[in-house]
Motif scaffolding. Structure first.
Motif, PDB file in Angstrom:
ATOM      1  N   ASN A  82      59.460  49.994  32.686  1.00  0.00           N
ATOM      2  CA  ASN A  82      60.012  51.227  33.204  1.00  0.00           C
ATOM      3  C   ASN A  82      59.425  51.986  34.168  1.00  0.00           C
ATOM      4  O   ASN A  82      59.912  52.656  34.885  1.00  0.00           O
ATOM      5  CB  ASN A  82      60.396  51.871  31.634  1.00  0.00           C
ATOM      6  CG  ASN A  82      61.349  53.040  32.142  1.00  0.00           C
ATOM      7  OD1 ASN A  82      62.285  53.234  32.580  1.00  0.00           O
ATOM      8  ND2 ASN A  82      60.692  54.327  31.766  1.00  0.00           N
ATOM      9  N   THR A  83      58.157  52.140  33.716  1.00  0.00           N
ATOM     10  CA  THR A  83      57.192  52.949  34.592  1.00  0.00           C
ATOM     11  C   THR A  83      57.210  52.444  36.044  1.00  0.00           C
ATOM     12  O   THR A  83      56.935  53.245  37.077  1.00  0.00           O
ATOM     13  CB  THR A  83      55.655  53.026  34.144  1.00  0.00           C
ATOM     14  OG1 THR A  83      55.239  51.686  33.895  1.00  0.00           O
ATOM     15  CG2 THR A  83      55.495  53.841  33.125  1.00  0.00           C
ATOM     16  N   ALA A  84      57.387  51.001  36.434  1.00  0.00           N
ATOM     17  CA  ALA A  84      57.562  50.774  37.767  1.00  0.00           C
ATOM     18  C   ALA A  84      59.056  51.027  38.274  1.00  0.00           C
ATOM     19  O   ALA A  84      59.261  51.710  39.396  1.00  0.00           O
ATOM     20  CB  ALA A  84      57.688  49.312  37.737  1.00  0.00           C
ATOM     21  N   LEU A  85      60.247  50.719  37.502  1.00  0.00           N
ATOM     22  CA  LEU A  85      61.442  51.186  38.009  1.00  0.00           C
ATOM     23  C   LEU A  85      61.504  52.594  38.190  1.00  0.00           C
ATOM     24  O   LEU A  85      62.484  53.002  39.133  1.00  0.00           O
ATOM     25  CB  LEU A  85      62.641  50.662  37.087  1.00  0.00           C
ATOM     26  CG  LEU A  85      62.786  49.274  37.113  1.00  0.00           C
ATOM     27  CD1 LEU A  85      63.873  48.854  36.054  1.00  0.00           C
ATOM     28  CD2 LEU A  85      63.148  48.468  38.191  1.00  0.00           C
ATOM     29  N   SER A  86      61.009  53.497  37.551  1.00  0.00           N
ATOM     30  CA  SER A  86      61.181  54.832  37.349  1.00  0.00           C
ATOM     31  C   SER A  86      60.416  55.425  39.024  1.00  0.00           C
ATOM     32  O   SER A  86      60.988  56.635  39.468  1.00  0.00           O
ATOM     33  CB  SER A  86      60.323  55.834  36.364  1.00  0.00           C
ATOM     34  OG  SER A  86      58.898  55.548  36.573  1.00  0.00           O
ATOM     35  N   LEU A  87      59.673  54.640  39.665  1.00  0.00           N
ATOM     36  CA  LEU A  87      59.153  54.984  40.969  1.00  0.00           C
ATOM     37  C   LEU A  87      60.358  54.955  41.964  1.00  0.00           C
ATOM     38  O   LEU A  87      60.207  55.787  43.001  1.00  0.00           O
ATOM     39  CB  LEU A  87      58.148  53.896  41.314  1.00  0.00           C
ATOM     40  CG  LEU A  87      57.015  53.898  40.387  1.00  0.00           C
ATOM     41  CD1 LEU A  87      55.870  52.783  40.942  1.00  0.00           C
ATOM     42  CD2 LEU A  87      55.963  55.254  40.385  1.00  0.00           C
ATOM     43  N   GLY A  88      61.456  54.159  41.628  1.00  0.00           N
ATOM     44  CA  GLY A  88      62.425  54.054  42.607  1.00  0.00           C
ATOM     45  C   GLY A  88      63.794  55.145  42.374  1.00  0.00           C
ATOM     46  O   GLY A  88      64.712  55.083  43.135  1.00  0.00           O
ATOM     47  N   ASP A  89      63.396  55.897  41.531  1.00  0.00           N
ATOM     48  CA  ASP A  89      64.540  57.173  41.120  1.00  0.00           C
ATOM     49  C   ASP A  89      64.046  58.378  41.364  1.00  0.00           C
ATOM     50  O   ASP A  89      63.260  58.698  40.182  1.00  0.00           O
ATOM     51  CB  ASP A  89      64.977  56.816  39.989  1.00  0.00           C
ATOM     52  CG  ASP A  89      66.461  57.615  39.536  1.00  0.00           C
ATOM     53  OD1 ASP A  89      66.467  58.581  40.263  1.00  0.00           O
ATOM     54  OD2 ASP A  89      67.173  57.397  38.526  1.00  0.00           O
TER      55      ASP A  89
END
Length: 508
Positions: free
Chosen positions: A179-186
């Motif tokens: 999740n901490t990776a995907l959150s970089l894209g939002d």
């Protein structure tokens, strides 16, 4: 002119790929040619020539003229768009070319070629790859772009597609991914950026220095109090006169700030408050800043701008840096000679001598704190100008598949964002080999960004303002405070100045 406009509209619809700029340029091109041909045929050719007679021959010639115009128009459109009849169905993937050696660029091309081939074997869609040296200002001439996390901010506000709406049809379940990776894209504009790998801050230790000092290496997770005790034990002068200190920890790096101020204050650093400002100089951080600064003031840490009992020339037992790109630590400020005492810039040599050990960031009052390395992380974005959004989304999200993750890791390295792959060995190489592959995952779900984007969520100028805040930080906390005489609370004034200037930028 009406016939010319009709031809342009028909061919534009046929190719389904011509930008308005190309259409306008093509129309002007064709109109100039049309006027020229008419002048030649009806003004400049002598009377009496057969094809100028006003009978059927003339009409057939007129039709021939428009046929010639159509052929020219077709070639002009192809020229303007840089495409051909057969390549018009291709997806265009733009890749920021490596600025490394020719060998490194070839490795990148081989990786991208394998990724594209795997995608084409899975989907009935061909892909054309174009490499560029710099981040393009606009995405009007591409469908998909592979770009770094920092550069992705350029396109998030209005130029790219929210890919979360394509998750279901591409079998993407968000719980399967970090999740901490995907959150970089939002950043307030939807899931516009899909990172496929990850890196974060860790501590690298030189085991030989630990052994000389008779200090045991931490086994797995450790606390902030244990960290302080270890720093104290490793700060000494050897029998040969060599000065040692606990850790190389450049105070001016954002990931260092976020780690200690968040951990010691219990409040996430550089996130926007309810009033829409940054609160770095408020009471919540006052004690945290003081306690953190004491590490330098006691000589337990080495950093540019500090010299306590010879700490500016000390050999460091540890280094707070990034797992996959540890050489970033201090390289823009310290000299090459100074960096020789920093384990973070000597990881390969230490690893060759079996002296390098990766340690996790200590926990603060039971709270795990971590920071992502946005400069290292790469991912895909889909242009809103793409006429093949479904296929473009599939190409971007293919990077989250098992196959896509393995292929891209061959060149880009790092931690896979798909959590089920953490048990596999394909990514456990180099600095992430052996026990380091387990260590690097400790506390990973609590990571923060290492830049200022969290202060700018939903801001249309997020890219430009993020750069401005970096510049302000460098001005107040490196240029000004770096050269100032260090005192226990001396950093407070510079924090207040930075806080005021940063908030002015945020609220503009």
């Amino acid at each position: 002119m009406p016939i010319e406009i009709l031809l342009i509209c028909m061919l534009s619809k046929l190719f389904n790929m011509v930008s308005w700029k190309s259409i306008v340029l093509t129309f002007l091109h064709v109109r100039i040619l049309s006027i020229s041909l008419n002048l030649i045929l009806f003004r400049c050719v002598p009377k009496g020539v057969d094809f100028l007679k006003k009978d059927g021959t003339f009409r057939r010639c007129r039709i021939l003229i428009y046929m010639l115009l159509s052929v020219f128009l077709l070639s002009a459109i192809i020229l303007q768009t840089g495409c051909s009849w057969f390549s018009s169905k291709d997806l265009i993937l733009t890749v920021i070319e490596s600025n490394g050696s020719e060998e490194d660029r070839q490795l990148q091309r081989d990786c991208i070629e394998e990724y594209v081939q795997a995608f084409e074997n899975t989907y009935e869609q061909t892909v054309k790859v174009q490499y560029v040296k710099d981040i393009p200002a606009e995405l009007s001439e591409t469908d998909v772009i592979l770009v770094g996390c920092d550069g992705a901010l350029e396109y998030m506000a209005g130029q790219t597609v929210d890919l979360s709406s394509y998750f279901s049809e591409n079998q993407i379940v968000t719980d399967d991914y970090l999740n901490t990776a995907l959150s970089l894209g939002d950043t307030g504009f939807g899931q516009c950026f899909i990172p496929f790998h990850y890196d974060r801050a860790v501590i690298y230790a030189d085991q030989e220095i630990f052994d000389r000092a008779g200090v045991s290496l931490p086994d797995g997770e450790w606390t902030y109090d244990e960290f302080l005790e270890t720093l104290q034990q490793l700060t000494y002068r050897g029998e040969d006169g060599t000065r040692y200190t606990g850790i190389y920890m450049p105070y001016y790096m954002p990931y260092v700030w976020k780690t200690f101020l968040t951990g010691l204050s219990g409040v996430k650093t550089w996130e926007r408050t309810s009033s829409g400002t940054m609160a770095l100089s408020e009471a919540a951080y006052e004690d945290a800043v003081y306690e953190w600064n004491q590490i330098y003031m006691k000589g337990y840490a080495r950093s540019y701008g500090y010299n306590v009992r010879g700490s500016d020339t000390a050999v460091c037992a540890m280094s707070l840096t990034y797992a996959c790109s540890p050489d970033q630590n201090g390289r823009y400020v310290e000299s090459v000679a100074d960096l020789a005492a920093n384990p973070g810039t000597n990881t390969e040599a230490l690893m060759a001598e079996n002296r390098l050990v990766m340690l996790p960031i200590p926990s603060f009052s039971g709270q795990s704190v971590g920071v992502a390395n946005t400069d290292f992380i790469h991912g895909f974005m889909v242009s809103k100008e793409s006429r093949k959004a479904d296929e473009a989304a599939a190409l971007a999200l293919f990077s989250l598949s098992d196959e896509g993750q393995r292929i891209l890791n061959q060149y880009y390295g790092g931690i896979p964002v798909k959590k089920s792959l953490w048990e596999q060995d394909f990514w456990k190489t180099g600095l992430l080999s052996g026990a380091s592959a387990d260590t690097v995952l400790i506390g990973i779900e609590q990571d923060m960004r290492d830049d200022y984007a969290d202060l700018l969520i939903g801001d249309p100028e997020i890219y430009d303002k993020n750069i401005r805040l970096r510049t302000l930080f460098s001005a107040f906390l490196i240029r000004d405070y770096g050269d100032a005489t260090k005192t226990a609370n001396g950093i407070t004034r510079y924090l207040e100045d930075f806080d005021a200037a940063a908030n002015q930028t945020i609220q503009q």
